[in-house]
Design a protein around this motif. Structure first.
Motif, mmCIF file in Angstrom:
data_model
loop_
_atom_site.group_PDB
_atom_site.id
_atom_site.type_symbol
_atom_site.label_atom_id
_atom_site.label_comp_id
_atom_site.label_asym_id
_atom_site.label_seq_id
_atom_site.Cartn_x
_atom_site.Cartn_y
_atom_site.Cartn_z
ATOM 1 N N LEU A 179 -50.510 57.658 77.949
ATOM 2 C CA LEU A 179 -50.727 57.356 76.536
ATOM 3 C C LEU A 179 -49.466 57.634 75.730
ATOM 4 C CD1 LEU A 179 -54.214 59.131 76.149
ATOM 5 C CD2 LEU A 179 -53.739 56.809 76.964
ATOM 6 N N GLN A 180 -49.271 56.849 74.638
ATOM 7 C CA GLN A 180 -48.090 57.015 73.791
ATOM 8 C C GLN A 180 -48.416 56.720 72.333
ATOM 9 O OE1 GLN A 180 -45.037 54.376 75.224
ATOM 10 N NE2 GLN A 180 -44.361 55.751 76.850
ATOM 11 N N LEU A 181 -47.662 57.368 71.459
ATOM 12 C CA LEU A 181 -47.616 57.038 70.032
ATOM 13 C C LEU A 181 -46.193 56.641 69.690
ATOM 14 C CD1 LEU A 181 -48.407 57.030 66.964
ATOM 15 C CD2 LEU A 181 -47.852 59.488 66.970
ATOM 16 N N TYR A 182 -46.041 55.477 69.039
ATOM 17 C CA TYR A 182 -44.738 55.074 68.512
ATOM 18 C C TYR A 182 -44.750 55.346 67.016
ATOM 19 C CZ TYR A 182 -40.690 52.295 67.169
ATOM 20 O OH TYR A 182 -39.489 51.888 66.659
ATOM 21 N N GLU A 183 -43.861 56.247 66.571
ATOM 22 C CA GLU A 183 -43.760 56.636 65.170
ATOM 23 C C GLU A 183 -42.643 55.816 64.526
ATOM 24 O OE1 GLU A 183 -44.330 60.931 63.384
ATOM 25 O OE2 GLU A 183 -42.246 60.642 64.009
ATOM 26 N N LEU A 184 -43.031 54.858 63.704
ATOM 27 C CA LEU A 184 -42.086 53.878 63.189
ATOM 28 C C LEU A 184 -41.016 54.502 62.302
ATOM 29 C CD1 LEU A 184 -41.765 50.708 63.237
ATOM 30 C CD2 LEU A 184 -42.781 50.758 60.968
ATOM 31 N N ALA A 185 -41.389 55.469 61.460
ATOM 32 C CA ALA A 185 -40.446 56.010 60.479
ATOM 33 C C ALA A 185 -39.232 56.655 61.133
ATOM 34 C CB ALA A 185 -41.158 57.021 59.579
ATOM 35 N N SER A 186 -39.419 57.240 62.311
ATOM 36 C CA SER A 186 -38.326 57.962 62.976
ATOM 37 C C SER A 186 -37.812 57.263 64.232
ATOM 38 C CB SER A 186 -38.793 59.370 63.354
ATOM 39 O OG SER A 186 -39.873 59.317 64.274
ATOM 40 N N ASN A 187 -38.482 56.169 64.666
ATOM 41 C CA ASN A 187 -38.163 55.520 65.942
ATOM 42 C C ASN A 187 -38.365 56.470 67.117
ATOM 43 O OD1 ASN A 187 -37.588 52.854 65.326
ATOM 44 N ND2 ASN A 187 -35.454 53.268 64.847
ATOM 45 N N HIS A 188 -39.327 57.367 67.012
ATOM 46 C CA HIS A 188 -39.644 58.311 68.078
ATOM 47 C C HIS A 188 -40.888 57.849 68.832
ATOM 48 C CE1 HIS A 188 -37.405 61.993 66.160
ATOM 49 N NE2 HIS A 188 -36.621 60.977 66.454
ATOM 50 N N GLY A 479 -30.159 66.355 62.131
ATOM 51 C CA GLY A 479 -28.892 65.843 61.644
ATOM 52 C C GLY A 479 -28.957 64.363 61.367
ATOM 53 N N PHE A 480 -27.817 63.768 61.151
ATOM 54 C CA PHE A 480 -27.710 62.361 60.793
ATOM 55 C C PHE A 480 -28.091 61.443 61.946
ATOM 56 C CE2 PHE A 480 -24.916 58.562 60.461
ATOM 57 C CZ PHE A 480 -25.522 57.995 59.356
ATOM 58 N N GLN A 505 -16.725 43.493 82.163
ATOM 59 C CA GLN A 505 -16.790 44.951 82.150
ATOM 60 C C GLN A 505 -17.164 45.360 80.714
ATOM 61 O OE1 GLN A 505 -16.144 45.350 85.371
ATOM 62 N NE2 GLN A 505 -15.269 43.283 85.384
ATOM 63 N N SER A 506 -18.148 46.235 80.576
ATOM 64 C CA SER A 506 -18.699 46.483 79.242
ATOM 65 C C SER A 506 -18.873 47.966 78.957
ATOM 66 C CB SER A 506 -20.073 45.800 79.094
ATOM 67 O OG SER A 506 -19.985 44.419 79.243
ATOM 68 N N TYR A 507 -18.740 48.276 77.676
ATOM 69 C CA TYR A 507 -19.193 49.568 77.141
ATOM 70 C C TYR A 507 -20.073 49.264 75.935
ATOM 71 C CZ TYR A 507 -19.389 53.814 74.383
ATOM 72 O OH TYR A 507 -19.844 54.873 73.647
ATOM 73 N N TRP A 508 -21.251 49.876 75.921
ATOM 74 C CA TRP A 508 -22.205 49.652 74.831
ATOM 75 C C TRP A 508 -22.752 51.009 74.400
ATOM 76 C CZ3 TRP A 508 -27.918 49.303 75.923
ATOM 77 C CH2 TRP A 508 -28.655 49.159 74.748
ATOM 78 N N ALA A 509 -22.748 51.246 73.093
ATOM 79 C CA ALA A 509 -23.271 52.494 72.536
ATOM 80 C C ALA A 509 -24.365 52.166 71.534
ATOM 81 C CB ALA A 509 -22.168 53.292 71.863
ATOM 82 N N SER A 510 -25.468 52.905 71.619
ATOM 83 C CA SER A 510 -26.606 52.703 70.724
ATOM 84 C C SER A 510 -26.912 54.019 70.017
ATOM 85 C CB SER A 510 -27.823 52.226 71.519
ATOM 86 O OG SER A 510 -28.948 52.095 70.683
ATOM 87 N N PHE A 511 -27.003 53.948 68.688
ATOM 88 C CA PHE A 511 -27.253 55.131 67.871
ATOM 89 C C PHE A 511 -28.615 54.982 67.184
ATOM 90 C CE2 PHE A 511 -22.784 54.360 68.207
ATOM 91 C CZ PHE A 511 -22.163 55.599 68.280
ATOM 92 N N ILE A 512 -29.488 55.983 67.335
ATOM 93 C CA ILE A 512 -30.714 56.065 66.542
ATOM 94 C C ILE A 512 -30.474 57.096 65.446
ATOM 95 C CG2 ILE A 512 -33.140 56.707 66.517
ATOM 96 C CD1 ILE A 512 -33.423 55.708 69.306
ATOM 97 N N LEU A 513 -30.560 56.657 64.195
ATOM 98 C CA LEU A 513 -30.272 57.533 63.071
ATOM 99 C C LEU A 513 -31.536 58.241 62.606
ATOM 100 C CD1 LEU A 513 -27.835 55.200 61.083
ATOM 101 C CD2 LEU A 513 -27.389 56.718 63.021
ATOM 102 N N ASP A 514 -31.349 59.325 61.871
ATOM 103 C CA ASP A 514 -32.458 60.182 61.469
ATOM 104 C C ASP A 514 -33.442 59.469 60.549
ATOM 105 O OD1 ASP A 514 -33.676 62.879 61.452
ATOM 106 O OD2 ASP A 514 -33.197 62.811 59.304
ATOM 107 N N ASN A 515 -32.972 58.487 59.786
ATOM 108 C CA ASN A 515 -33.860 57.783 58.856
ATOM 109 C C ASN A 515 -34.610 56.617 59.501
ATOM 110 O OD1 ASN A 515 -31.829 55.953 59.213
ATOM 111 N ND2 ASN A 515 -31.366 55.678 57.036
ATOM 112 N N GLY A 516 -34.477 56.449 60.831
ATOM 113 C CA GLY A 516 -35.174 55.381 61.522
ATOM 114 C C GLY A 516 -34.352 54.129 61.711
ATOM 115 N N SER A 517 -33.177 54.060 61.137
ATOM 116 C CA SER A 517 -32.314 52.898 61.339
ATOM 117 C C SER A 517 -31.551 53.044 62.657
ATOM 118 C CB SER A 517 -31.345 52.741 60.175
ATOM 119 O OG SER A 517 -30.483 53.869 60.084
ATOM 120 N N SER A 518 -30.836 51.996 63.035
ATOM 121 C CA SER A 518 -30.093 52.021 64.292
ATOM 122 C C SER A 518 -28.771 51.295 64.115
ATOM 123 C CB SER A 518 -30.906 51.375 65.418
ATOM 124 O OG SER A 518 -31.191 50.023 65.122
#
Length: 739
Positions: A179-188, A479-480, A505-518
Motif C-alpha cells: 500500500l502507498q500514499l502519494y502526497e502531492l504537496a511534497s512529492n513524497h 531544507g530547500f 554518454q549521459s549525465y542526468w540530475a533530478s532535484f525534488i524541491l521542498d515546495n513540491g516543485s522539481s
C-alpha cells in the motif's frame, strides 16, 4: 511493517456480511474491524525510509468474493489536493496506490490507484517490474472526505484477474498486498514496505495476507455494437460482435471473440517521424490487454516478439488501412510451477487473400526466485507467400541485491521459397547496493538476419548495444532540496560486424524541491560513429561528435494552476545546431475539470533525412506541436473529453549529399524542401454503465497536408484550410455491456 504472513479470520457468515459492504469510501461497516491493519509506513520517495504512523493507515480484508482495500489519509482540509482524472490519465491529486500479487510468488501483479477526486489507474506489473497501463480491470472504488483525513475504499473481485492461489499449510492462499500514499504537496510517497517497484527486491519483501479463495466457475460475455457515419465518404457502417470469457477456476481462462471488439475509441497522438526507427505505439484494445503478463518477454531496447498493433493493421496488398478481424481466441493456465498460454487471431482474408493469421504459444516454469520460459510465434501472410516464425527462451532471477533477465531470440522467415534465419540475445543485470543506489548493465545483440517485424517490434537489426547505468539518490531531511538523484549512462554501439555506431554518454540530475516543485538537467555526449541505415539502406557515412543539453522545471502540482517548461540546446546532424522549447500548462477551474495546454517548438539546421538511394538531405527546419485537452465530469457517470492536436514541420533544404565510398559529397541544384502539416480533433462522451460496460459517442475530425513550397503560407491559415478540407470526419456510436 508486517513482512510476515497475516492470517485473516474468516468466521462463519463473514462472506454474507462482506456482501453488505457499500463501496462509498467511508470505511464505517463493522466488517472493517476484522481487517488486517497497516499502521507502519515508510517514506520511500525520497527513500529516507523514515517510519511514520501519522500519515496513512491501510486495511486489507479478504472475503470469498474478493479483496477489499481501505485507506485513511491524515491530511486536513487545505493540505490536500482534490481533482478528478479520466481513467489512466495523469493524476494531479493526492492518491492511494497499491500493488496486489494475487499468487503471492512474484510471478506478476497488478497496480491500482484511486485519487482524492475519483480518478483511477490500473496496470499490469510484470515479473521484471515493468508496468503496462493499457490493461483495464474489473474493480470498484470510492473516496470520502472527513475534517482531519480523507479515505478511499476499493473492492477487487477474485475473478477479475487470472492467477493460481499459492496455498499454505492451512489451505489458505497467500496474497501479496503493498500500500502507498502519494502526497502531492511534497512529492513524497509513503509505503507499507520500504521498497518500491523500482527496487529489485520489491516482490521478495511484499507483505502477505491469507485468504480463503473458493474455487468458482465464471462466465462472461461482452456483446458490442458500433455504428459509424463517415461524412467524407457519406457512408455508414455497423459492426456487431462479442467477446466470450469462460473461467473454470481462477487460474484458467478461455477467451473467444467473434468479429471482436477491436475498435479503439481513442485516436493515437500525432506522429511526425522521419527517422529510420519506427514509432512504438501501445495497444489499448481490450482483447490484447488481458493476461499480457503471462505472454510477456522483456528484451532490451523495446525489442518485442509480440507487438499486437500488427494485428488488424494494413492489409498486405495495401488496399486496407485497417484489416477486419474475423475471430480470436486466447487460453491461459497458471499452475503452481508451470504457466501455459496461447492465442490466435485470424484476419479477414479479403478478396485478394491479403489478410494475415497470427499464432502464439507460451510456456513458463517458476521456482522460488527463478523462472524460465519459451515463447513461440507464427505469422502466415498468404498474399506475400510468406511465413514468419520467432522464438524466445527467457530467464529471470531475483534476490535481495541481484536481479537479471536474459532472452535468447530467434527468427525463421520463408518468403517465395527463400528462407532466412536470424538470432539475437538480450541481457539485463542489476545490482542494488541499497534503496538509493543501483548499477545496471544492459546488452542486446541482433544479427543482420533477425526479423521479428511480422508480429513483433525492433528498432533495428544488425546491432550490438551495450550500456552501463548507475543511479544514486541523496536525500535531505529538511531544507530547500529534498532529494537529488544522479544518473550516469555509458553506451557503446556497433553493428553485428563490429562497425562502430554513434552512442550517447549521459549525465542526468533530478532535484525534488521542498515546495513540491522539481528541476532536472541533463548533458549528453554522442560519440562519432557510422550511420549505416539512413541512406535508404544503401550507403553509410560517419557522424561527428555531438553535445546536447536539457533543462526542465516543473511547478508544484497544488493549486488550480501548474506549469512546466524545458529548454534544449543541441548540436545535431552533419553540421547543425538546434534549440527546443516546451511549455506545459494545466488549469483546474473545478475539482472535476481540467484544461491542458501543451506546446513544443524546435528549430535548427541539422535535421537529416534519407531523400533517395544513397542520398541524404540536411534541412533547416521548424517543428511545432500543439496539444489541447479539456476533460471532466458532466455527471457522476458521464465523462466528456475534447482533444485538439496540431503539428507542422517546415523543412527547407540546406544541403543535399550523395553517399559515395562512405563519404558525403554535396550536390547542387536539388531542392527537397517540404512542409508536413497534420491536424486531428476528438470529442468523446462516455457514459459508464459498469465494468466493461459503456456507451461512447465520439466525433473525430482530422486532416493532413503535404506541400513542397516551404513558407509560402501562414500556419494559422493552413490550420483553417485543414479544418475545412478534412480527410477524416466521422461520428461513432459504440455500446458494449458485460453480462
Amino acid at each position: 511493517m508486517r513482512t510476515g504472513l497475516v492470517v485473516l479470520a474468516l468466521v462463519s457468515g463473514q462472506s454474507a456480511l462482506a456482501n453488505e459492504i457499500i463501496i462509498d469510501g467511508k470505511l464505517d461497516e463493522p466488517q472493517w474491524q476484522t481487517a488486517t491493519i497497516y499502521q507502519d509506513f515508510y517514506q520511500v520517495v525520497p527513500a529516507t525510509l523514515t517510519k511514520t504512523q501519522s500519515k496513512v493507515e491501510g486495511r486489507a480484508l479478504a472475503t470469498e468474493e474478493g479483496l477489499y482495500i481501505g485507506f485513511k489519509n491524515w491530511q486536513k482540509h487545505g493540505e490536500r489536493k482534490k481533482q478528478y482524472n479520466l481513467q489512466d490519465a495523469f493524476m494531479q491529486a493526492d492518491f492511494n496506490r497499491f500493488v496486489i500479487d494475487f499468487s503471492g510468488d512474484g510471478s506478476g501483479a497488478y497496480i491500482f490507484a484511486v485519487t482524492l477526486g475519483g480518478g483511477i489507474q490500473d496496470a499490469v506489473l510484470t515479473p521484471q517490474l515493468s508496468s503496462d497501463y493499457d490493461w483495464d480491470g474489473i474493480w470498484q472504488s470510492a473516496f470520502f472526505e472527513h475534517a482531519d483525513y480523507w479515505s478511499s475504499e476499493v473492492f477487487i473481485p477474485w475473478h477479475s484477474v487470472s492467477f493460481k492461489p499459492n496455498l499454505n499449510e492451512r489451505g489458505l492462499a497467500e496474497v501479496g498486498v503493498s500500500l502507498q500514499l502519494y502526497e502531492l504537496a511534497s512529492n513524497h510517497i509513503y509505503g507499507s514496505q520500504p521498497q518500491t517497484t523500482g527496487n529489485s527486491d520489491f516482490y521478495l519483501n511484499m507483505p502477505k495476507i491469507a485468504a480463503n479463495i473458493p474455487k468458482k466457475q465464471q462466465w462472461g460475455i461482452v456483446p458490442y455494437i458500433t455504428h459509424q457515419h463517415d461524412f467524407v465518404g457519406d457512408n455508414n457502417q455497423t459492426d456487431l460482435g462479442f467477446d466470450l470469457v469462460y473461467k473454470p477456476d481462477h487460474h484458467q481462462k478461455l477467451s473467444v471473440a467473434v468479429n471482436p471488439d477491436f475498435g479503439q475509441v481513442d485516436s493515437d497522438e500525432l506522429d511526425l517521424n522521419y527517422s529510420t526507427v519506427e514509432t512504438l505505439v501501445t495497444d489499448k484494445r481490450p482483447f490484447f490487454t488481458q493476461d499480457i503478463g503471462v505472454m510477456n518477454v522483456n528484451a532490451e531496447q523495446n525489442t518485442k516478439l509480440i507487438h499486437t498493433r500488427r494485428i488488424g493493421a494494413g492489409s498486405d496488398d495495401g488496399q486496407k488501412v485497417i484489416t477486419p478481424i474475423d475471430a480470436a481466441m486466447r487460453f491461459v493456465h497458471q499452475g503452481e510451477s508451470w504457466q501455459f498460454a496461447g492465442f490466435a487471431a485470424l484476419e479477414d482474408s479479403l478478396d485478394s487473400d491479403a489478410g494475415k493469421d497470427f499464432y502464439v504459444g507460451r510456456a513458463r516454469y517458476r521456482e522460488n526466485n527463478w523462472q524460465s520460459g519459451l515463447l513461440l510465434t507464427q505469422t502466415d501472410r498468404p498474399w506475400l507467400d510468406r511465413q514468419a516464425k520467432t522464438a524466445a527462451w527467457d530467464s529471470q532471477y531475483q534476490s535481495e541485491t541481484w536481479s537479471w533477465q536474459t532472452a535468447l531470440l530467434g527468427s525463421d522467415v520463408s518468403e517465395r521459397n527463400q528462407q532466412t534465419q536470424g538470432y539475437g540475445f538480450s541481457a539485463n543485470i542489476n545490482y542494488q547496493f541499497d534503496a538509493n543506489t543501483s548499477l545496471k548493465g544492459r546488452f542486446l545483440r541482433l544479427d543482420d538476419q533477425f526479423d521479428n517485424n511480422d508480429l513483433g517490434y525492433r528498432q533495428r537489426n544488425n546491432w550490438r548495444f551495450n550500456e552501463l547505468y548507475y543511479s544514486q539518490s541523496v536525500n535531505y531531511d529538511s531544507g530547500f532540496i529534498n532529494r537529488i538523484q544522479h544518473n550516469f549512462q555509458l553506451n557503446y554501439e556497433s553493428n553485428d560486424k563490429g562497425l562502430k555506431l554513434p552512442a550517447t554518454q549521459s549525465y542526468w540530475a533530478s532535484f525534488i524541491l521542498d515546495n513540491g516543485s522539481s528541476f532536472d538537467t541533463a548533458f549528453d555526449y554522442q560519440t562519432s560513429g557510422w550511420d549505416d541505415l539512413i541512406g535508404a539502406g544503401q550507403g553509410r557515412y560517419e557522424n561527428r561528435d555531438l553535445l546536447r543539453s536539457w533543462f526542465f522545471y516543473g511547478s508544484p502540482y497544488t493549486g488550480s494552476f501548474s506549469w512546466a517548461a524545458s529548454f534544449r540546446l543541441d548540436q545535431e546532424g552533419i553540421d547543425g545546431l538546434a534549440q527546443q522549447y516546451a511549455v506545459d500548462m494545466t488549469w483546474m477551474p473545478h475539482e472535476n475539470w481540467s484544461v491542458k495546454f501543451n506546446n513544443f517548438y524546435r528549430q535548427g539546421d541539422g535535421m537529416v533525412i534519407a531523400s533517395g538511394p544513397s542520398q541524404v538531405t540536411e534541412y533547416d527546419r521548424r517543428l511545432f506541436h500543439n496539444y489541447i485537452n479539456v476533460s471532466g465530469l458532466l455527471s457522476d457517470k458521464l465523462e466528456l473529453s475534447m482533444i485538439v492536436q496540431w503539428a507542422i514541420l517546415d523543412a527547407d533544404t540546406k544541403t543535399v549529399y550523395d553517399i559515395s565510398q562512405n563519404h558525403l559529397n554535396p550536390l547542387s541544384g536539388i531542392d527537397n524542401s517540404f512542409t508536413d502539416q497534420r491536424f486531428t480533433s476528438q470529442i468523446k462522451l462516455r457514459y459508464r454503465l459498469g465494468a466493461y460496460s459503456d456507451i461512447y459517442l465520439v466525433y473525430n475530425r482530422g486532416a493532413m497536408q503535404f506541400d513542397q513550397e516551404v513558407g509560402s503560407k501562414e500556419w494559422l491559415s493552413e490550420l483553417n484550410s485543414m479544418w475545412q478540407q478534412r480527410d477524416q470526419d466521422q461520428l461513432t456510436l459504440k455500446v458494449r455491456y458485460l453480462f
